[in-house]
Design an enzyme around this catalytic site. Structure first.
Site, PDB file in Angstrom:
ATOM      1  N   ASP A  86       0.785  -1.241   0.000  1.00  0.00           N
ATOM      2  CA  ASP A  86       0.000   0.000   0.000  1.00  0.00           C
ATOM      3  C   ASP A  86       0.813   1.285   0.000  1.00  0.00           C
ATOM      4  O   ASP A  86       0.530   2.212  -0.761  1.00  0.00           O
ATOM      5  CB  ASP A  86      -0.919   0.027   1.224  1.00  0.00           C
ATOM      6  CG  ASP A  86      -1.936  -1.094   1.229  1.00  0.00           C
ATOM      7  OD1 ASP A  86      -1.825  -2.000   0.376  1.00  0.00           O
ATOM      8  OD2 ASP A  86      -2.843  -1.078   2.067  1.00  0.00           O
ATOM      9  N   LYS A  87       1.802   1.409   0.881  1.00  0.00           N
ATOM     10  CA  LYS A  87       2.519   2.677   1.020  1.00  0.00           C
ATOM     11  C   LYS A  87       3.719   2.780   0.101  1.00  0.00           C
ATOM     12  O   LYS A  87       4.290   3.849  -0.071  1.00  0.00           O
ATOM     13  CB  LYS A  87       2.971   2.878   2.485  1.00  0.00           C
ATOM     14  CG  LYS A  87       1.854   2.705   3.511  1.00  0.00           C
ATOM     15  CD  LYS A  87       0.622   3.509   3.179  1.00  0.00           C
ATOM     16  CE  LYS A  87      -0.543   3.200   4.102  1.00  0.00           C
ATOM     17  NZ  LYS A  87      -1.052   1.824   4.010  1.00  0.00           N
ATOM     18  N   GLU A 104      -4.878   1.406  10.285  1.00  0.00           N
ATOM     19  CA  GLU A 104      -6.095   0.951   9.623  1.00  0.00           C
ATOM     20  C   GLU A 104      -6.902   0.090  10.594  1.00  0.00           C
ATOM     21  O   GLU A 104      -6.335  -0.641  11.398  1.00  0.00           O
ATOM     22  CB  GLU A 104      -5.754   0.132   8.378  1.00  0.00           C
ATOM     23  CG  GLU A 104      -5.132   0.966   7.277  1.00  0.00           C
ATOM     24  CD  GLU A 104      -4.770   0.146   6.053  1.00  0.00           C
ATOM     25  OE1 GLU A 104      -4.889  -1.094   6.106  1.00  0.00           O
ATOM     26  OE2 GLU A 104      -4.367   0.746   5.050  1.00  0.00           O
ATOM     27  N   SER A 163      -8.651   0.117   5.891  1.00  0.00           N
ATOM     28  CA  SER A 163      -8.076  -0.641   4.805  1.00  0.00           C
ATOM     29  C   SER A 163      -8.960  -0.497   3.580  1.00  0.00           C
ATOM     30  O   SER A 163     -10.165  -0.281   3.682  1.00  0.00           O
ATOM     31  CB  SER A 163      -7.983  -2.116   5.204  1.00  0.00           C
ATOM     32  OG  SER A 163      -7.754  -2.925   4.078  1.00  0.00           O
TER      33      SER A 163
END
Length: 557
Positions: free
Chosen positions: A126-127, A447, A474
């Protein structure tokens, strides 16, 4: 001296005075002639920790082959990554958003230190992807973000499953709806190999966003991690990068206000993750583009939701790619007037030119048309009110309702809330409030998937409970949930004033989120507010707390 495409690295590698530098590099395995070609940095987020990034060395090898074939010299280096899924529900999850800044900083440092002529960042989780793009914005040298690809869906009893089913299975197990053996079967089968989480969760949302934005090679980047054509697609990406280097095609020519608006529309149309709001705000800020949280609501409101992707729908990222992928989505958006096709992409083609190459699979049911959308409006809304004066983000693609009014159940950490959910302490109609999980208060905006998925796994709660937090959600989260409440509790935001039993009202139609107390009562409750002690008063988390901005500004440092 002029060498085609070699601009930045000439002071590093050319001339008698650079003999020592060349000696080091030759000792590392580079031939004399390699050093007189454009030097291309490859920032790799490879790690052995989790499926998302475990295969990225193989991706890098294919990429390097394409770069060499096109006349460049690739130099690979590593940066860090944190697996959101593995750390979910623990204190370790606080490192996730912080890692976005560290990834951007570390890539910037290595690129500036080594005077690369071009740069490719390979991301899997994700990051990684926004961190890579943020670094590209700062450096403004020819470059791209390349996605490692989505995981294949797991199979259980002939049905496709994803990691979302495991998280929701935890709630079903606590509720007595499945047994330990059934939970084990979900755990054992949801992740069949390498690749990022399979739904339109944050990783695939950001991968698609980068393709529509133009900073990733459209259609090539989205090839799934274990697909047979992944190696060839990645080699081609290397050749595209070298063409960009020779043409001096830079991120500032690609990432513009128009391309970001196109990207927001694609998130809305696909039911993408709320995390896209944070990341696109951060990318815009790095590029000096004016963008506010309100722009997301405006664009989402006018963009119908057309992609039947989990968690809002039925299909996964590999199905999206097989249906026609981001080229097809771009074509749909441009033809219907929801995207500007004039924006430039890393390939040198405009988005419209890339869209004309779309190949729709006959009979595909994943990417609908705008004249027959799944819903008339996009998946994101921005709410404001006395609980969120700076705004908050809600994903309504999978919400199923547009209003909720109920009593607050207040928790000062995710762990406390999860215990209450597991023990039956949350009742139908409740509004679950999780605070002190914001950028500073967490720190790092954890999250809340462990909580939201557990609630989704309990039928009596999934359609009757609302949840709000100054933390994040999320991309796999579904349900009636509002995140990124700003200002956050730690800085004395109104969410800090909420008390057990206060009535909270979500009004989606009017974009309002209010706690039903008077202004005078709110002021009285906040008058003597004192922030709690920092859990980590030194080190990387303390640096982050001292520098991080509000979620409404992208939580950038």
């Amino acid at each position: 001296m002029t060498i085609e495409g070699k601009r930045q690295s000439i002071p590093l590698t050319e001339g008698p005075s650079r003999a020592a530098a060349r000696s080091y590099l030759r000792g590392a395995g580079y031939a004399k002639e390699d050093l007189h070609k454009p030097i291309i940095g490859i920032a790799n987020t490879w790690t052995e920790i989790g499926t998302c990034n475990v295969h990225l060395h193989e991706v890098a090898e294919a990429l390097k082959e394409g770069i060499r074939e096109a006349g460049g010299t690739p130099m690979e280096f590593n940066t860090i990554t944190i697996s959101d899924g593995i750390t979910m529900g623990t204190q370790g999850m606080k490192a996730s958003l912080v890692s976005r800044e560290v990834i951007a900083d570390s890539i910037e440092l290595v690129a500036r230190g080594n005077l690369f002529d071009g740069l490719v960042g390979i991301g899997g989780c994700d990051k990684n992807m926004p961190g890579i793009i943020m670094a590209l914005c700062r450096l403004d040298i020819p470059g791209m973000m390349l996605y490692g690809g989505s995981i294949a869906p797991g199979k259980l009893n002939g049905v496709d499953i994803t990691i979302q089913n495991v998280f929701e299975g935890i709630g079903s197990f606590a509720d007595g709806r499945i047994n330990e053996e059934q939970l084990e079967a979900l755990e054992a089968n949801a992740c069949p190999g390498a690749g990022a989480c399979g739904g339109q969760f944050t990783a695939n949302t950001m991968a698609m966003s980068a393709e529509i934005m133009g900073i990733s090679p459209i259609q090539l980047s989205g090839v799934p991690a274990t697909a047979k054509d992944k190696y060839a697609a990645t080699r081609e990406a290397g050749r595209i990068l070298m063409d960009a280097v020779r043409a001096n095609r830079r991120p500032s020519q690609i990432i513009t206000r128009k391309s970001i608006e196109n990207t927001i529309a694609s998130v809305a149309a696909s039911g993408g993750s709320t995390n896209a709001v944070l990341h696109l705000l951060a990318i815009a800020r790095e590029m000096g583009i004016e963008l506010s949280i309100d722009d997301f609501d405006v664009i989402s409101k006018r963009t119908p939701f057309i992609c039947d992707l989990t968690p809002a729908g039925k299909y996964v990222a590999s199905d999206y790619q097989a249906a026609g992928g981001s080229r097809l989505l771009a074509k749909r958006m441009i033809d219907a007037g929801f995207a500007d096709g004039s924006t430039l992409t890393v390939s040198g083609k405009t988005l419209a030119e890339e869209a004309t190459l779309a190949q729709e699979t006959p009979g595909q049911v994943v990417i609908h048309t705008f004249d027959k959308p799944i819903k008339p409006n996009g998946g994101l809304v921005i709410l404001k009110g006395n609980l969120a004066p700076e705004g908050c983000v809600m994903k309504i693609a999978a919400a199923g309702r547009y209003e909720h009014r109920g009593p607050a159940r207040v928790f000062d950490s995710e762990e406390d809330c999860f215990k209450a959910v597991q023990s039956g302490g949350i009742k139908p109609g409740d509004v679950v409030v999780i605070r002190y999980e914001g950028p500073k208060g967490g720190p790092g905006m954890r999250e809340m998937l462990q909580v939201t998925a557990a609630i989704s796994g309990m039928p009596e709660l999934s359609s009757t409970v609302a949840l709000l937090t100054d933390g994040r959600f999320s991309g796999a989260t579904r349900g009636f949930t509002a995140g990124h409440i700003a200002p956050e509790a730690f800085v004395g935001g109104p969410i800090a004033a909420v008390r057990e039993g206060d009535i909270i009202h979500f009004d989606i139609a009017n974009r309002k989120l209010n706690v039903e107390i008077s202004d005078a009562e709110m002021a009285l409750r906040l008058k003597d507010f004192k922030a709690p002690e920092l859990r980590w008063p030194k080190g990387v988390f303390r640096k982050y707390v001292d520098r991080v901005s509000s979620a409404s500004l992208g939580a950038t440092t």
